[in-house]
Design a protein around this motif. Structure first.
Motif, PDB file in Angstrom:
ATOM      1  N   LEU A  54      -6.396  10.506 -24.575  1.00  0.00           N
ATOM      2  CA  LEU A  54      -6.679  10.713 -23.149  1.00  0.00           C
ATOM      3  C   LEU A  54      -6.996  12.178 -22.870  1.00  0.00           C
ATOM      4  O   LEU A  54      -7.911  12.489 -22.103  1.00  0.00           O
ATOM      5  CB  LEU A  54      -5.502  10.239 -22.303  1.00  0.00           C
ATOM      6  CG  LEU A  54      -5.258   8.736 -22.295  1.00  0.00           C
ATOM      7  CD1 LEU A  54      -3.992   8.407 -21.505  1.00  0.00           C
ATOM      8  CD2 LEU A  54      -6.456   7.997 -21.720  1.00  0.00           C
ATOM      9  N   GLY A  55      -6.231  13.075 -23.495  1.00  0.00           N
ATOM     10  CA  GLY A  55      -6.499  14.501 -23.345  1.00  0.00           C
ATOM     11  C   GLY A  55      -7.878  14.880 -23.847  1.00  0.00           C
ATOM     12  O   GLY A  55      -8.571  15.701 -23.240  1.00  0.00           O
ATOM     13  N   MET A  56      -8.291  14.268 -24.935  1.00  0.00           N
ATOM     14  CA  MET A  56      -9.616  14.551 -25.488  1.00  0.00           C
ATOM     15  C   MET A  56     -10.715  14.059 -24.549  1.00  0.00           C
ATOM     16  O   MET A  56     -11.707  14.755 -24.317  1.00  0.00           O
ATOM     17  CB  MET A  56      -9.752  13.895 -26.870  1.00  0.00           C
ATOM     18  CG  MET A  56     -10.972  14.292 -27.630  1.00  0.00           C
ATOM     19  SD  MET A  56     -11.067  16.048 -28.049  1.00  0.00           S
ATOM     20  CE  MET A  56      -9.772  16.205 -29.268  1.00  0.00           C
ATOM     21  N   LEU A  57     -10.522  12.879 -23.977  1.00  0.00           N
ATOM     22  CA  LEU A  57     -11.533  12.328 -23.072  1.00  0.00           C
ATOM     23  C   LEU A  57     -11.593  13.102 -21.751  1.00  0.00           C
ATOM     24  O   LEU A  57     -12.670  13.450 -21.278  1.00  0.00           O
ATOM     25  CB  LEU A  57     -11.264  10.842 -22.827  1.00  0.00           C
ATOM     26  CG  LEU A  57     -11.471   9.937 -24.042  1.00  0.00           C
ATOM     27  CD1 LEU A  57     -10.982   8.530 -23.755  1.00  0.00           C
ATOM     28  CD2 LEU A  57     -12.926   9.926 -24.474  1.00  0.00           C
ATOM     29  N   PHE A  58     -10.441  13.386 -21.166  1.00  0.00           N
ATOM     30  CA  PHE A  58     -10.431  14.172 -19.926  1.00  0.00           C
ATOM     31  C   PHE A  58     -10.794  15.629 -20.194  1.00  0.00           C
ATOM     32  O   PHE A  58     -11.203  16.351 -19.288  1.00  0.00           O
ATOM     33  CB  PHE A  58      -9.074  14.076 -19.222  1.00  0.00           C
ATOM     34  CG  PHE A  58      -8.862  12.762 -18.531  1.00  0.00           C
ATOM     35  CD1 PHE A  58      -9.621  12.413 -17.429  1.00  0.00           C
ATOM     36  CD2 PHE A  58      -7.918  11.865 -18.993  1.00  0.00           C
ATOM     37  CE1 PHE A  58      -9.433  11.197 -16.789  1.00  0.00           C
ATOM     38  CE2 PHE A  58      -7.720  10.643 -18.369  1.00  0.00           C
ATOM     39  CZ  PHE A  58      -8.481  10.306 -17.261  1.00  0.00           C
ATOM     40  N   GLY A  59     -10.666  16.048 -21.450  1.00  0.00           N
ATOM     41  CA  GLY A  59     -11.044  17.402 -21.844  1.00  0.00           C
ATOM     42  C   GLY A  59     -12.532  17.664 -21.740  1.00  0.00           C
ATOM     43  O   GLY A  59     -12.963  18.815 -21.772  1.00  0.00           O
ATOM     44  N   ILE A  60     -13.306  16.609 -21.608  1.00  0.00           N
ATOM     45  CA  ILE A  60     -14.738  16.781 -21.375  1.00  0.00           C
ATOM     46  C   ILE A  60     -14.955  17.527 -20.055  1.00  0.00           C
ATOM     47  O   ILE A  60     -15.842  18.355 -19.938  1.00  0.00           O
ATOM     48  CB  ILE A  60     -15.457  15.414 -21.366  1.00  0.00           C
ATOM     49  CG1 ILE A  60     -15.389  14.786 -22.760  1.00  0.00           C
ATOM     50  CG2 ILE A  60     -16.894  15.544 -20.879  1.00  0.00           C
ATOM     51  CD1 ILE A  60     -15.811  13.333 -22.809  1.00  0.00           C
ATOM     52  N   LEU A  64      -9.320  22.913 -21.116  1.00  0.00           N
ATOM     53  CA  LEU A  64      -7.977  23.238 -21.597  1.00  0.00           C
ATOM     54  C   LEU A  64      -7.290  21.992 -22.165  1.00  0.00           C
ATOM     55  O   LEU A  64      -6.538  22.088 -23.142  1.00  0.00           O
ATOM     56  CB  LEU A  64      -7.149  23.864 -20.468  1.00  0.00           C
ATOM     57  CG  LEU A  64      -5.814  24.460 -20.860  1.00  0.00           C
ATOM     58  CD1 LEU A  64      -5.992  25.543 -21.925  1.00  0.00           C
ATOM     59  CD2 LEU A  64      -5.110  25.028 -19.647  1.00  0.00           C
ATOM     60  N   LEU A  65      -7.558  20.839 -21.576  1.00  0.00           N
ATOM     61  CA  LEU A  65      -7.012  19.586 -22.113  1.00  0.00           C
ATOM     62  C   LEU A  65      -7.573  19.287 -23.501  1.00  0.00           C
ATOM     63  O   LEU A  65      -6.855  18.812 -24.379  1.00  0.00           O
ATOM     64  CB  LEU A  65      -7.328  18.419 -21.179  1.00  0.00           C
ATOM     65  CG  LEU A  65      -6.472  18.287 -19.935  1.00  0.00           C
ATOM     66  CD1 LEU A  65      -6.986  17.162 -19.053  1.00  0.00           C
ATOM     67  CD2 LEU A  65      -5.024  18.054 -20.292  1.00  0.00           C
ATOM     68  N   ALA A  66      -8.850  19.574 -23.704  1.00  0.00           N
ATOM     69  CA  ALA A  66      -9.463  19.356 -25.016  1.00  0.00           C
ATOM     70  C   ALA A  66      -8.838  20.256 -26.067  1.00  0.00           C
ATOM     71  O   ALA A  66      -8.616  19.835 -27.201  1.00  0.00           O
ATOM     72  CB  ALA A  66     -10.970  19.571 -24.954  1.00  0.00           C
ATOM     73  N   VAL A 106     -10.405  20.352 -35.444  1.00  0.00           N
ATOM     74  CA  VAL A 106     -10.541  21.804 -35.597  1.00  0.00           C
ATOM     75  C   VAL A 106     -11.866  22.268 -34.992  1.00  0.00           C
ATOM     76  O   VAL A 106     -11.928  23.307 -34.325  1.00  0.00           O
ATOM     77  CB  VAL A 106     -10.421  22.223 -37.081  1.00  0.00           C
ATOM     78  CG1 VAL A 106     -10.824  23.671 -37.281  1.00  0.00           C
ATOM     79  CG2 VAL A 106      -9.002  21.996 -37.595  1.00  0.00           C
ATOM     80  N   ILE A 107     -12.912  21.490 -35.186  1.00  0.00           N
ATOM     81  CA  ILE A 107     -14.221  21.833 -34.609  1.00  0.00           C
ATOM     82  C   ILE A 107     -14.139  21.870 -33.086  1.00  0.00           C
ATOM     83  O   ILE A 107     -14.648  22.799 -32.449  1.00  0.00           O
ATOM     84  CB  ILE A 107     -15.301  20.847 -35.094  1.00  0.00           C
ATOM     85  CG1 ILE A 107     -15.573  21.067 -36.585  1.00  0.00           C
ATOM     86  CG2 ILE A 107     -16.588  20.977 -34.275  1.00  0.00           C
ATOM     87  CD1 ILE A 107     -16.423  19.996 -37.237  1.00  0.00           C
ATOM     88  N   VAL A 108     -13.489  20.876 -32.484  1.00  0.00           N
ATOM     89  CA  VAL A 108     -13.327  20.864 -31.025  1.00  0.00           C
ATOM     90  C   VAL A 108     -12.541  22.087 -30.583  1.00  0.00           C
ATOM     91  O   VAL A 108     -12.901  22.767 -29.612  1.00  0.00           O
ATOM     92  CB  VAL A 108     -12.644  19.564 -30.545  1.00  0.00           C
ATOM     93  CG1 VAL A 108     -12.286  19.633 -29.070  1.00  0.00           C
ATOM     94  CG2 VAL A 108     -13.537  18.357 -30.816  1.00  0.00           C
ATOM     95  N   PHE A 109     -11.464  22.381 -31.281  1.00  0.00           N
ATOM     96  CA  PHE A 109     -10.633  23.540 -30.941  1.00  0.00           C
ATOM     97  C   PHE A 109     -11.451  24.835 -30.980  1.00  0.00           C
ATOM     98  O   PHE A 109     -11.427  25.627 -30.045  1.00  0.00           O
ATOM     99  CB  PHE A 109      -9.440  23.625 -31.901  1.00  0.00           C
ATOM    100  CG  PHE A 109      -8.592  24.840 -31.692  1.00  0.00           C
ATOM    101  CD1 PHE A 109      -7.703  24.896 -30.643  1.00  0.00           C
ATOM    102  CD2 PHE A 109      -8.695  25.928 -32.546  1.00  0.00           C
ATOM    103  CE1 PHE A 109      -6.909  26.016 -30.443  1.00  0.00           C
ATOM    104  CE2 PHE A 109      -7.923  27.054 -32.358  1.00  0.00           C
ATOM    105  CZ  PHE A 109      -7.015  27.096 -31.298  1.00  0.00           C
TER     106      PHE A 109
END
Length: 113
Positions: A54-60, A64-66, A106-109
């Motif tokens: 959910l954090g990854m999806l809302f991080g779009i 900061l959530l991503a 790691v790439i997203v980070f």
């Protein structure tokens, strides 16, 4: 490149919703027991994966959530890969999905920091 990152986050979100649901349902209970983890550990891990998804999806929309989700999910995948290799005595090939998911997190980070 921003579109690619959004697609990656959607893919990661979907993957972790699927795997988190599978873990919470008890479908992977034998794997956790085989590695010596208590039964409650699969519920905790599945919950972490679902929240991370959910954090990854809302991080779009909220970057900061991503970042937070990528840290949590990346650490979870690294721990999972190491558990398979060292506790489960499995070949590295079996840990490859967790290693790939770790790298993608790691790439997203890196993208957002």
């Amino acid at each position: 490149m921003g579109v690619i990152m959004i697609i990656l986050q959607i893919i990661l979100g979907i993957v972790f919703i699927i795997t988190g649901s599978k873990i919470v349902s008890g479908a992977m209970d034998k794997e956790f027991v085989r590695m010596g983890y208590p039964r409650i550990f699969n519920q905790i891990t599945g919950g972490i994966e679902l929240l991370g998804a959910l954090g990854m999806l809302f991080g779009i929309f909220y970057h900061l959530l991503a970042v937070g989700a990528s840290i949590i999910l990346g650490c979870t995948m690294l721990a999972g890969a190491l558990s398979l290799i060292f506790l489960g005595k499995d070949p590295i090939v079996k840990a490859l999905p967790a290693i790939i998911l770790f790298i993608l997190n790691v790439i997203v980070f890196i993208w957002y920091i």
